[in-house]
Each structure stands twice: as C-alpha cells, then as structure tokens.
Design a protein around this motif. Structure first.
Motif, PDB file in Angstrom:
ATOM      1  N   ILE A   1     -36.298  45.423 -55.677  1.00 48.65           N
ATOM      2  CA  ILE A   1     -37.132  45.451 -54.474  1.00 48.65           C
ATOM      3  C   ILE A   1     -36.465  44.490 -53.491  1.00 48.65           C
ATOM      4  CG2 ILE A   1     -39.401  45.081 -53.462  1.00 48.65           C
ATOM      5  CD1 ILE A   1     -40.624  45.456 -56.225  1.00 48.65           C
ATOM      6  N   THR A   2     -36.022  45.015 -52.363  1.00 50.73           N
ATOM      7  CA  THR A   2     -35.302  44.173 -51.408  1.00 50.73           C
ATOM      8  C   THR A   2     -36.254  43.215 -50.692  1.00 50.73           C
ATOM      9  OG1 THR A   2     -35.537  45.622 -49.502  1.00 50.73           O
ATOM     10  CG2 THR A   2     -33.742  46.115 -51.029  1.00 50.73           C
ATOM     11  N   ASP A   3     -35.699  42.328 -49.895  1.00 49.59           N
ATOM     12  CA  ASP A   3     -36.524  41.351 -49.185  1.00 49.59           C
ATOM     13  C   ASP A   3     -37.439  41.998 -48.157  1.00 49.59           C
ATOM     14  OD1 ASP A   3     -33.962  40.099 -46.862  1.00 49.59           O
ATOM     15  OD2 ASP A   3     -34.469  42.121 -47.560  1.00 49.59           O
ATOM     16  N   VAL A   4     -37.196  43.255 -47.814  1.00 45.96           N
ATOM     17  CA  VAL A   4     -38.076  43.968 -46.886  1.00 45.96           C
ATOM     18  C   VAL A   4     -38.884  45.039 -47.599  1.00 45.96           C
ATOM     19  CG1 VAL A   4     -36.711  43.486 -44.836  1.00 45.96           C
ATOM     20  CG2 VAL A   4     -36.190  45.515 -46.212  1.00 45.96           C
ATOM     21  N   GLY A   5     -38.913  44.974 -48.944  1.00 44.54           N
ATOM     22  CA  GLY A   5     -39.808  45.827 -49.705  1.00 44.54           C
ATOM     23  C   GLY A   5     -39.286  47.205 -50.078  1.00 44.54           C
ATOM     24  N   ILE A   6     -37.999  47.444 -49.879  1.00 43.79           N
ATOM     25  CA  ILE A   6     -37.439  48.742 -50.241  1.00 43.79           C
ATOM     26  C   ILE A   6     -37.084  48.742 -51.727  1.00 43.79           C
ATOM     27  CG2 ILE A   6     -35.532  50.337 -49.863  1.00 43.79           C
ATOM     28  CD1 ILE A   6     -35.407  49.264 -46.983  1.00 43.79           C
ATOM     29  N   ARG A   7     -37.525  49.767 -52.414  1.00 46.98           N
ATOM     30  CA  ARG A   7     -37.230  49.914 -53.833  1.00 46.98           C
ATOM     31  C   ARG A   7     -35.979  50.762 -54.008  1.00 46.98           C
ATOM     32  NH1 ARG A   7     -42.369  48.655 -53.534  1.00 46.98           N
ATOM     33  NH2 ARG A   7     -43.477  47.761 -55.305  1.00 46.98           N
ATOM     34  N   THR A   8     -35.092  50.290 -54.859  1.00 45.20           N
ATOM     35  CA  THR A   8     -33.888  51.039 -55.151  1.00 45.20           C
ATOM     36  C   THR A   8     -33.642  50.995 -56.647  1.00 45.20           C
ATOM     37  OG1 THR A   8     -31.549  51.298 -54.573  1.00 45.20           O
ATOM     38  CG2 THR A   8     -32.364  49.049 -54.764  1.00 45.20           C
TER      39      THR A   8
END
Length: 115
Positions: A51-58
């Motif tokens: 989960i990136t610092d801006v909330g994107i899940r990869t």
C-alpha cells in the motif's frame, strides 16, 4: 522505536488459506508505505503486496486475485489475506513500513504450502 511483529504463518495444503498479521508499534504508519515481502530459500526478498503512501494497492503478478492486503490504523495492524495458496508461495513473509527513519522490517513468519 518502530517495531513490527508478524504472526499467522504456518503449514497449509495447496488451495488453502492463511491470514498474516503485523502488529506495528512506535509509529502510526498513517501516510507511510506499508507492505509484505517474501523470501524463498536461496532467493532474494521480493515484494508481494504494497500500500503506497497515497493508498494505492499493488501486488506481485503471481498473487493478484488471490492475496489481499489491508490495514487497520486504529489497531496499528497490517494484514495479508492469502487464498488459493500454491507451493510456490512458500517462504518467509516480512512486514514492511517505510516511515521516517526506516524502512523497518519485522523478523518474519514462515509460510509453507505443501502440494
């Protein structure tokens, strides 16, 4: 001091499920990148889910549709729901938090999937 402790690993048959948990202390991890990495015997540590610092899940391609990463900020916990497990998912799973002063890693939890 940031500390991470994983739990939930174990031995499971192919097709089974496990849920990994990571208890986080010393930081709120709000706005930080958090994730799960995996290291198989003799191989490098690879990203499984993030989960990136801006909330994107990869997700790593091989786990897409089978694994789900989610967090509970109130409980300061990170989770990895793993379904339809395969023998190639075997490895030590590490929790990761990319907060200031880090990154930080947990000691890891072993996941073994038998065929």
């Amino acid at each position: 001091q940031v500390q991470l402790v994983e739990s939930g690993g174990g031995l499971v048959q192919a097709g089974g499920s496990l849920r990994l948990s990571c208890a986080v202390s010393g930081t709120t991890f709000s706005g930080d990148a958090v994730g799960w990495f995996r290291q198989a015997p003799g191989k490098q540590r690879d990203m499984v889910a993030l989960i990136t610092d801006v909330g994107i899940r990869t997700y790593r391609d091989s786990v897409k549709g089978r694994f789900t990463i989610y967090e509970d900020s109130a409980k300061k916990s990170l989770y990895l729901q793993m379904n339809s497990l395969k023998p190639e998912d075997t490895g030590v799973y590490y929790c990761y938090v990319g907060t200031k002063g880090g990154p930080f890693w947990g000691p890891g939890t072993q996941v073994t999937v038998s065929s």
